[in-house]
Scaffold this motif. Structure first.
Motif, PDB file in Angstrom:
ATOM      1  N   TYR A  91      12.531   3.689   9.610  1.00  0.00           N
ATOM      2  CA  TYR A  91      12.135   2.319   9.958  1.00  0.00           C
ATOM      3  C   TYR A  91      10.634   2.138   9.701  1.00  0.00           C
ATOM      4  O   TYR A  91      10.205   1.123   9.154  1.00  0.00           O
ATOM      5  CB  TYR A  91      12.462   2.002  11.425  1.00  0.00           C
ATOM      6  N   ASP A  92       9.844   3.112  10.103  1.00  0.00           N
ATOM      7  CA  ASP A  92       8.392   3.088   9.917  1.00  0.00           C
ATOM      8  C   ASP A  92       8.055   2.918   8.435  1.00  0.00           C
ATOM      9  O   ASP A  92       7.278   2.045   8.049  1.00  0.00           O
ATOM     10  CB  ASP A  92       7.809   4.388  10.474  1.00  0.00           C
ATOM     11  N   MET A  93       8.668   3.749   7.600  1.00  0.00           N
ATOM     12  CA  MET A  93       8.402   3.691   6.155  1.00  0.00           C
ATOM     13  C   MET A  93       8.836   2.344   5.567  1.00  0.00           C
ATOM     14  O   MET A  93       8.094   1.738   4.793  1.00  0.00           O
ATOM     15  CB  MET A  93       9.129   4.832   5.436  1.00  0.00           C
ATOM     16  N   LEU A  94      10.016   1.892   5.942  1.00  0.00           N
ATOM     17  CA  LEU A  94      10.540   0.635   5.410  1.00  0.00           C
ATOM     18  C   LEU A  94       9.675  -0.550   5.834  1.00  0.00           C
ATOM     19  O   LEU A  94       9.321  -1.409   5.017  1.00  0.00           O
ATOM     20  CB  LEU A  94      11.993   0.428   5.854  1.00  0.00           C
ATOM     21  N   SER A  95       9.321  -0.587   7.111  1.00  0.00           N
ATOM     22  CA  SER A  95       8.508  -1.713   7.580  1.00  0.00           C
ATOM     23  C   SER A  95       7.107  -1.680   6.973  1.00  0.00           C
ATOM     24  O   SER A  95       6.545  -2.727   6.648  1.00  0.00           O
ATOM     25  CB  SER A  95       8.456  -1.771   9.105  1.00  0.00           C
ATOM     26  N   MET A  96       6.547  -0.490   6.787  1.00  0.00           N
ATOM     27  CA  MET A  96       5.245  -0.392   6.121  1.00  0.00           C
ATOM     28  C   MET A  96       5.333  -0.956   4.709  1.00  0.00           C
ATOM     29  O   MET A  96       4.475  -1.736   4.284  1.00  0.00           O
ATOM     30  CB  MET A  96       4.777   1.076   6.059  1.00  0.00           C
ATOM     31  N   TRP A  97       6.360  -0.572   3.997  1.00  0.00           N
ATOM     32  CA  TRP A  97       6.542  -1.033   2.622  1.00  0.00           C
ATOM     33  C   TRP A  97       6.684  -2.557   2.580  1.00  0.00           C
ATOM     34  O   TRP A  97       6.041  -3.228   1.779  1.00  0.00           O
ATOM     35  CB  TRP A  97       7.757  -0.345   2.005  1.00  0.00           C
ATOM     36  N   VAL A  98       7.521  -3.100   3.475  1.00  0.00           N
ATOM     37  CA  VAL A  98       7.728  -4.549   3.507  1.00  0.00           C
ATOM     38  C   VAL A  98       6.432  -5.281   3.871  1.00  0.00           C
ATOM     39  O   VAL A  98       6.055  -6.263   3.212  1.00  0.00           O
ATOM     40  CB  VAL A  98       8.864  -4.924   4.497  1.00  0.00           C
ATOM     41  N   LEU A  99       5.747  -4.806   4.921  1.00  0.00           N
ATOM     42  CA  LEU A  99       4.525  -5.484   5.363  1.00  0.00           C
ATOM     43  C   LEU A  99       3.410  -5.439   4.314  1.00  0.00           C
ATOM     44  O   LEU A  99       2.687  -6.416   4.116  1.00  0.00           O
ATOM     45  CB  LEU A  99       4.034  -4.895   6.687  1.00  0.00           C
ATOM     46  N   VAL A 100       3.301  -4.314   3.609  1.00  0.00           N
ATOM     47  CA  VAL A 100       2.239  -4.177   2.609  1.00  0.00           C
ATOM     48  C   VAL A 100       2.642  -4.836   1.289  1.00  0.00           C
ATOM     49  O   VAL A 100       1.897  -5.646   0.732  1.00  0.00           O
ATOM     50  CB  VAL A 100       1.872  -2.691   2.390  1.00  0.00           C
ATOM     51  N   SER A 104       1.596  -8.533   2.009  1.00  0.00           N
ATOM     52  CA  SER A 104       0.208  -8.229   1.612  1.00  0.00           C
ATOM     53  C   SER A 104      -0.710  -7.962   2.802  1.00  0.00           C
ATOM     54  O   SER A 104      -1.898  -8.281   2.765  1.00  0.00           O
ATOM     55  CB  SER A 104      -0.362  -9.363   0.757  1.00  0.00           C
ATOM     56  N   LEU A 105      -0.150  -7.376   3.856  1.00  0.00           N
ATOM     57  CA  LEU A 105      -0.985  -7.006   5.001  1.00  0.00           C
ATOM     58  C   LEU A 105      -1.751  -5.723   4.682  1.00  0.00           C
ATOM     59  O   LEU A 105      -1.290  -4.874   3.917  1.00  0.00           O
ATOM     60  CB  LEU A 105      -0.140  -6.791   6.255  1.00  0.00           C
ATOM     61  N   ASN A 106      -2.879  -5.559   5.315  1.00  0.00           N
ATOM     62  CA  ASN A 106      -3.669  -4.351   5.215  1.00  0.00           C
ATOM     63  C   ASN A 106      -2.826  -3.170   5.710  1.00  0.00           C
ATOM     64  O   ASN A 106      -2.071  -3.309   6.671  1.00  0.00           O
ATOM     65  CB  ASN A 106      -4.927  -4.532   6.080  1.00  0.00           C
ATOM     66  N   THR A 107      -2.969  -2.014   5.079  1.00  0.00           N
ATOM     67  CA  THR A 107      -2.159  -0.846   5.461  1.00  0.00           C
ATOM     68  C   THR A 107      -2.388  -0.423   6.906  1.00  0.00           C
ATOM     69  O   THR A 107      -1.456  -0.046   7.607  1.00  0.00           O
ATOM     70  CB  THR A 107      -2.420   0.344   4.517  1.00  0.00           C
ATOM     71  N   ASN A 108      -3.625  -0.484   7.377  1.00  0.00           N
ATOM     72  CA  ASN A 108      -3.907  -0.071   8.752  1.00  0.00           C
ATOM     73  C   ASN A 108      -3.336  -1.057   9.768  1.00  0.00           C
ATOM     74  O   ASN A 108      -2.813  -0.656  10.805  1.00  0.00           O
ATOM     75  CB  ASN A 108      -5.416   0.114   8.960  1.00  0.00           C
ATOM     76  N   VAL A 109      -3.402  -2.344   9.473  1.00  0.00           N
ATOM     77  CA  VAL A 109      -2.805  -3.357  10.346  1.00  0.00           C
ATOM     78  C   VAL A 109      -1.281  -3.181  10.358  1.00  0.00           C
ATOM     79  O   VAL A 109      -0.641  -3.233  11.418  1.00  0.00           O
ATOM     80  CB  VAL A 109      -3.189  -4.787   9.878  1.00  0.00           C
ATOM     81  N   SER A 110      -0.703  -2.946   9.195  1.00  0.00           N
ATOM     82  CA  SER A 110       0.749  -2.732   9.101  1.00  0.00           C
ATOM     83  C   SER A 110       1.184  -1.531   9.922  1.00  0.00           C
ATOM     84  O   SER A 110       2.210  -1.567  10.598  1.00  0.00           O
ATOM     85  CB  SER A 110       1.162  -2.540   7.636  1.00  0.00           C
ATOM     86  N   LYS A 111       0.403  -0.471   9.865  1.00  0.00           N
ATOM     87  CA  LYS A 111       0.716   0.741  10.626  1.00  0.00           C
ATOM     88  C   LYS A 111       0.700   0.448  12.128  1.00  0.00           C
ATOM     89  O   LYS A 111       1.604   0.877  12.856  1.00  0.00           O
ATOM     90  CB  LYS A 111      -0.283   1.852  10.276  1.00  0.00           C
TER      91      LYS A 111
END
Length: 138
Positions: A91-100, A104-111
């Motif tokens: 879920y973490d990986m998938l949501s990071m991919w979708v958010l970034v 186009s969210l910043n990677t740190n904000v997405s995390k």
């Protein structure tokens, strides 16, 4: 204050360990993503593995106070813990991919956003499945 802690100690301990785990998870992610410039998905995978190993030890010993030393039970706890954490890691990986990639969210904000849901999922898995109290009577 003691009464409140004794009543809610598991939640308080879980939150404390969860904060430490999240700091480690985010710190490792930040180090690999932002400092070393490694792909955010690879940095995220590395941070998840480090956090899983740290969280297993801390949750077993301090939060759920599982004192088992039997190798079979210990192996079961570890494989269940890692299995469910890999599930929340997916879920973490998938949501990071979708958010970034799509928002186009910043990677740190997405995390940070992703970790809110991950912490809740992990508590439920650990409390009700991995470290649940079992009846030891035959």
């Amino acid at each position: 204050m003691k009464h409140l802690y004794s009543k809610y100690h598991q939640w308080i301990d879980y939150i404390f360990v969860g904060v430490l785990t999240t700091i480690i998870n985010f710190g490792v992610f930040f180090l690999f993503d932002t400092i070393f410039g490694i792909s955010y998905l690879i940095a995220n995978a590395i941070s998840i593995v480090v956090a899983i190993l740290f969280a297993f030890y801390m949750n077993k010993k301090y939060v759920f106070k599982s004192r088992t030393t039997d190798r079979k039970v210990l192996f079961r706890e570890f494989t269940l813990f890692v299995g469910f954490r890999l599930g929340s890691g997916f879920y973490d990986m998938l949501s990071m991919w979708v958010l970034v990639a799509y928002f186009s969210l910043n990677t740190n904000v997405s995390k940070l956003l992703t970790e809110v849901v991950v912490v809740l999922l992990n508590y439920a898995f650990s409390k009700f499945i991995v470290f649940r109290k079992r009846n030891t009577h035959a």
